[in-house]
Scaffold this motif. Structure first.
Motif, mmCIF file in Angstrom:
data_model
loop_
_atom_site.group_PDB
_atom_site.id
_atom_site.type_symbol
_atom_site.label_atom_id
_atom_site.label_comp_id
_atom_site.label_asym_id
_atom_site.label_seq_id
_atom_site.Cartn_x
_atom_site.Cartn_y
_atom_site.Cartn_z
ATOM 1 N N LYS A 258 30.551 84.188 48.351
ATOM 2 C CA LYS A 258 29.620 85.018 47.584
ATOM 3 C C LYS A 258 30.232 86.380 47.272
ATOM 4 O O LYS A 258 31.045 86.906 48.031
ATOM 5 C CB LYS A 258 28.321 85.205 48.376
ATOM 6 N N SER A 263 25.691 86.929 44.668
ATOM 7 C CA SER A 263 25.859 85.843 43.695
ATOM 8 C C SER A 263 27.075 85.001 44.058
ATOM 9 O O SER A 263 27.950 85.418 44.828
ATOM 10 C CB SER A 263 26.015 86.415 42.283
ATOM 11 N N PRO A 291 20.171 80.646 40.501
ATOM 12 C CA PRO A 291 19.046 81.399 39.931
ATOM 13 C C PRO A 291 17.885 80.472 39.581
ATOM 14 O O PRO A 291 18.082 79.320 39.196
ATOM 15 C CB PRO A 291 19.653 82.020 38.667
ATOM 16 N N VAL A 300 25.730 79.809 35.466
ATOM 17 C CA VAL A 300 26.467 79.845 36.726
ATOM 18 C C VAL A 300 27.161 78.500 36.971
ATOM 19 O O VAL A 300 28.331 78.444 37.369
ATOM 20 C CB VAL A 300 25.532 80.190 37.898
#
Length: 313
Positions: A258, A263, A291, A300
């Motif tokens: 991460k 994220s 998300p 993503v």
């Protein structure tokens, strides 16, 4: 056994929750986002019922994993995996649909064979059947089955499924069940039936199951920590049983990284893939939070798939 030409990337769709107000439509939308982004395989898990001893999940003697934790309480919501995959089959076009794992022995074998063949046909041959014996005695008790015989019951279930999938006029004889001249259609799209992925540790029972039925192996327990060593050991056992492990497909887990903001660092996560591939892994599982917004999740996932291909091509 035939391995894919290139390593594949897979994700698990979380189809369980302890939130009674969870939006299952958002869950299915996330599955569609995986398809749109180019993820190779999506898998879902299985529990039919729960008892009140979730701590058994952490007991390897029962089939659990040391340090593991059942992710919800006994009243958590767990969707039926085959129904979820049917919904995904109807709303996706290319992603493979898998169970990781299905407690196949809890289902009546002839009915399960029909359900799986139907799903495989409706999805255009995109189904993968991941199976294991499970860890929870209460599920077998609720199905009227002996927990102590769960290994044999799984083998029996797979025997019946493959018989019905591959023989036009099927006969089967075993202590658990016998039938003569049975016809079941449709057949799955592949001549040997739905590809079967077997979950388990490195042991003779799992090696025999892979030799008889398996397309792929889902390592469990200590085998997860040392992919290269475990794969070599499992292939040796398969060869010792007279099988050909050359094309064995194997699941491995990427190291999720991460960024400081929480994220997913897609490039750093994908960077763990080449070592796994070198050790014999063919299907690389990425475990990450995505998300809630479907468009952002698709972005993503697209970035992750691109980073994965850049690292492994």
């Amino acid at each position: 056994m035939t391995a894919p030409e290139k390593p594949q990337i897979s994700l698990q769709l979380r189809t369980f929750t302890d939130d009674p107000k969870h939006d299952w439509g958002a869950t299915l939308a996330l599955g569609r986002a995986m398809d749109a982004a180019g993820v190779d395989r999506v898998v879902v898990s299985d529990h039919v019922v729960f008892g009140e001893n979730p701590e058994a999940y952490a007991d390897p003697r029962l089939g659990g994993i040391t340090g593991g934790r059942q992710p919800t309480g006994p009243d958590g919501q767990w969707l039926d995996p085959l129904i979820v995959l049917t919904a995904l089959a109807a709303t996706t076009t290319r992603i493979r649909l898998g169970t990781a794992i299905l407690l196949a022995a809890l289902r009546r074998p002839a009915v399960l064979a029909k359900q799986l063949a139907t799903l495989d046909v409706l999805s255009g041959g995109r189904l993968d059947l991941g199976v294991g014996v499970g860890w929870q005695r209460e599920e077998y008790e609720a199905a009227g089955l002996p927990f102590e015989r769960r290994g044999r019951l799984l083998d029996h279930t797979l025997e019946v499924c493959q018989t019905l999938w591959t023989e036009q006029r099927s006969s089967y004889h075993a202590p658990e069940l016998s039938f003569e001249n049975i016809h079941q259609m449709p057949k799955p799209t592949r001549p040997r039936g739905v590809p079967i992925w077997v979950s388990g540790t490195v042991n003779d029972a799992v090696a025999r199951r892979l030799t008889r039925f398996g397309t792929g192996w889902i390592p469990w327990g200590a085998a997860i920590a040392d992919p290269a060593g475990s794969i070599a050991a499992m292939k040796d056992r398969i060869a010792g049983l007279g099988g050909d492990p050359t094309g064995l497909q194997v699941l491995g887990h990427a190291k999720t990284v991460k960024r400081p903001d929480g994220s997913l660092d897609t490039a750093a996560t994908a960077a763990s893939a080449p070592a796994l591939v070198a050790g014999g892994v063919t299907d690389i599982r990425v475990t990450c939070s995505l998300p809630r917004d479907t468009d952002r999740a698709t972005d993503v996932l697209t970035e992750l798939v691109e980073a994965f291909h850049a690292a492994t091509d």
